[in-house]
Scaffold this motif. Structure first.
Motif, mmCIF file in Angstrom:
data_model
loop_
_atom_site.group_PDB
_atom_site.id
_atom_site.type_symbol
_atom_site.label_atom_id
_atom_site.label_comp_id
_atom_site.label_asym_id
_atom_site.label_seq_id
_atom_site.Cartn_x
_atom_site.Cartn_y
_atom_site.Cartn_z
ATOM 1 N N GLU A 245 0.832 -1.209 0.000
ATOM 2 C CA GLU A 245 0.000 0.000 0.000
ATOM 3 C C GLU A 245 0.861 1.252 0.000
ATOM 4 O O GLU A 245 0.542 2.240 -0.675
ATOM 5 C CB GLU A 245 -0.932 -0.005 1.217
ATOM 6 N N ALA A 246 1.959 1.231 0.733
ATOM 7 C CA ALA A 246 2.868 2.381 0.737
ATOM 8 C C ALA A 246 3.528 2.552 -0.629
ATOM 9 O O ALA A 246 3.685 3.671 -1.129
ATOM 10 C CB ALA A 246 3.924 2.205 1.820
ATOM 11 N N ALA A 247 3.900 1.430 -1.255
ATOM 12 C CA ALA A 247 4.560 1.485 -2.566
ATOM 13 C C ALA A 247 3.634 2.043 -3.632
ATOM 14 O O ALA A 247 4.077 2.726 -4.563
ATOM 15 C CB ALA A 247 5.051 0.100 -2.964
ATOM 16 N N TYR A 273 16.268 -2.773 3.150
ATOM 17 C CA TYR A 273 15.030 -2.164 2.662
ATOM 18 C C TYR A 273 14.071 -3.238 2.145
ATOM 19 O O TYR A 273 14.441 -4.408 1.968
ATOM 20 C CB TYR A 273 15.337 -1.170 1.534
ATOM 21 N N TYR A 274 12.832 -2.817 1.900
ATOM 22 C CA TYR A 274 11.870 -3.644 1.176
ATOM 23 C C TYR A 274 11.993 -3.317 -0.315
ATOM 24 O O TYR A 274 12.127 -2.153 -0.699
ATOM 25 C CB TYR A 274 10.433 -3.343 1.602
ATOM 26 N N ALA A 275 11.923 -4.345 -1.152
ATOM 27 C CA ALA A 275 11.940 -4.148 -2.602
ATOM 28 C C ALA A 275 10.628 -4.676 -3.173
ATOM 29 O O ALA A 275 10.302 -5.851 -3.038
ATOM 30 C CB ALA A 275 13.117 -4.886 -3.229
ATOM 31 N N VAL A 295 10.100 -0.334 -6.562
ATOM 32 C CA VAL A 295 10.074 0.657 -5.475
ATOM 33 C C VAL A 295 10.844 0.074 -4.296
ATOM 34 O O VAL A 295 10.611 -1.076 -3.910
ATOM 35 C CB VAL A 295 8.636 0.990 -5.043
ATOM 36 N N HIS A 296 11.731 0.855 -3.730
ATOM 37 C CA HIS A 296 12.444 0.482 -2.505
ATOM 38 C C HIS A 296 11.944 1.356 -1.356
ATOM 39 O O HIS A 296 11.827 2.582 -1.505
ATOM 40 C CB HIS A 296 13.947 0.665 -2.662
ATOM 41 N N LEU A 297 11.637 0.716 -0.235
ATOM 42 C CA LEU A 297 11.151 1.425 0.940
ATOM 43 C C LEU A 297 11.986 1.034 2.159
ATOM 44 O O LEU A 297 12.419 -0.126 2.278
ATOM 45 C CB LEU A 297 9.677 1.097 1.214
ATOM 46 N N ASN A 305 13.656 5.065 -3.232
ATOM 47 C CA ASN A 305 13.863 5.320 -4.651
ATOM 48 C C ASN A 305 12.935 4.422 -5.455
ATOM 49 O O ASN A 305 12.353 3.467 -4.919
ATOM 50 C CB ASN A 305 15.323 5.107 -5.065
ATOM 51 N N SER A 306 12.792 4.724 -6.728
ATOM 52 C CA SER A 306 11.902 3.924 -7.569
ATOM 53 C C SER A 306 12.246 4.144 -9.030
ATOM 54 O O SER A 306 12.948 5.106 -9.389
ATOM 55 C CB SER A 306 10.430 4.296 -7.317
#
Length: 325
Positions: A245-247, A273-275, A295-297, A305-306
């Motif tokens: 949801e954030a991505a 990070y999450y990828a 997308v990286h969070l 970044n994305s």
């Protein structure tokens, strides 16, 4: 279609315009109409300049508003008015009519690509993509080049290009028939398919195929009427995930989702990070899927970044993302 094909189409329409008695009787009108058909055949693709900003804006807007119903009406007026200011002896009505035909044909032929257009805006933002002609079709480009060469040898351009467009219409009919045969072959091999997305290639009898069933995605190709399945993936529904949801708030992923009709996804937790990765299944090339959104969070679900667009190696993708560990 590609820029080169639109360009030769514009010149050919200027030759076809010699069938118009008003055009052939006035040198200023003929000159104005040729300029109008060339500019009209290029004008809708002015949105290509958006690529200079970023891929997300380009993907969301290319072949969008500039290919819409209002644009098809406004482009000829704008182009004809500018040309008429420099060639006031020209017949404005016929200049507008032939420029309108050039703009309309640009948008119309783009509908037949796999990429498609939003040609129905503002009635609908749905992408119209019939997927029977490759963005660059060697036959269509080649027959235009032959026609222009013959015009250079003083063959009558009106009848020449009228015959040429008659041949192209027959070619389109043949492409629709070929597409129908490929879809039938896919249904025979994968009888429970819900969605079939065909992407034509530059080779007449080769097609890229993405198929959706209840539980699987199949990626295949068709060549000479034979369907060959290349990859199969489980069709996993998108989870209720805070990470996902954030991505989705990222502009690159949002652009990808607005454009891609058939894709798979991955969420990976790394040391830093999450990828989140979405992969379009329509464009398999040499075992690789080049059209992606990533997308990286961080662990607080802030976007680091994305990227979305075409990428042909993992090293280049990481360079685009500018990953700092």
């Amino acid at each position: 279609m590609d820029t080169g094909t639109h360009f030769v189409m514009g010149i050919a329409l200027g030759g076809l315009a010699t069938l118009d008695p008003v055009v052939i009787d006035g040198s200023s009108t003929a000159q104005a109409v040729l300029i109008g058909t060339i500019l009209g055949s290029q004008a809708p693709d002015i949105d290509t300049i958006l690529k200079l900003r970023n891929n997300a804006i380009y993907i969301r807007n290319h072949r969008g508003i500039t290919h819409s119903i209002p644009a098809v009406l406004l482009w000829p007026i704008a182009i004809s008015t500018v040309i008429f200011a420099f060639l006031p002896q020209a017949d404005f009505l016929h200049l507008w009519l032939w420029t309108f035909l050039a703009v309309f044909l640009h948008v119309f032929v783009d509908i037949f690509n796999a990429y498609g257009t939003q040609a129905l805006r503002p009635i609908s933002k749905r992408w119209v993509a019939l997927g029977v002609i490759n963005t660059f079709d060697p036959f269509i480009f080649g027959i235009h080049v032959v026609g222009l060469i013959l015009w250079g040898f003083h063959l009558p351009p009106g009848s020449l290009f009228l015959t040429m467009y008659g041949i192209i219409i027959l070619y389109y009919i043949t492409r629709f028939r070929e597409q129908a045969l490929v879809k039938r072959a896919v249904r025979q091999q994968i009888p429970n398919c819900h969605k079939i997305v065909l992407s034509p290639t530059m080779r007449f009898r080769r097609w890229k195929i993405a198929v959706m069933t209840d539980k699987k995605f199949h990626v295949a190709r068709a060549e000479n009427g034979q369907v060959i399945i290349l990859d199969t993936f489980d069709r996993i529904p998108l989870p209720n995930s805070e990470v996902l949801e954030a991505a989705k708030h990222d502009v690159n992923l949002a652009a990808f989702l607005s454009f891609s009709p058939i894709y798979r996804w991955e969420i990976e937790k790394t040391e830093h990070y999450y990828a989140v990765r979405f992969i379009d299944l329509r464009y398999r090339s040499n075992g690789y899927y080049p059209f992606v959104a990533v997308v990286h969070l961080d662990y607080n679900l802030n976007i680091l970044n994305s990227y979305t667009g075409w990428i042909f190696s993992e090293a280049k993708l990481q360079k685009k993302l500018n990953i700092i560990l």
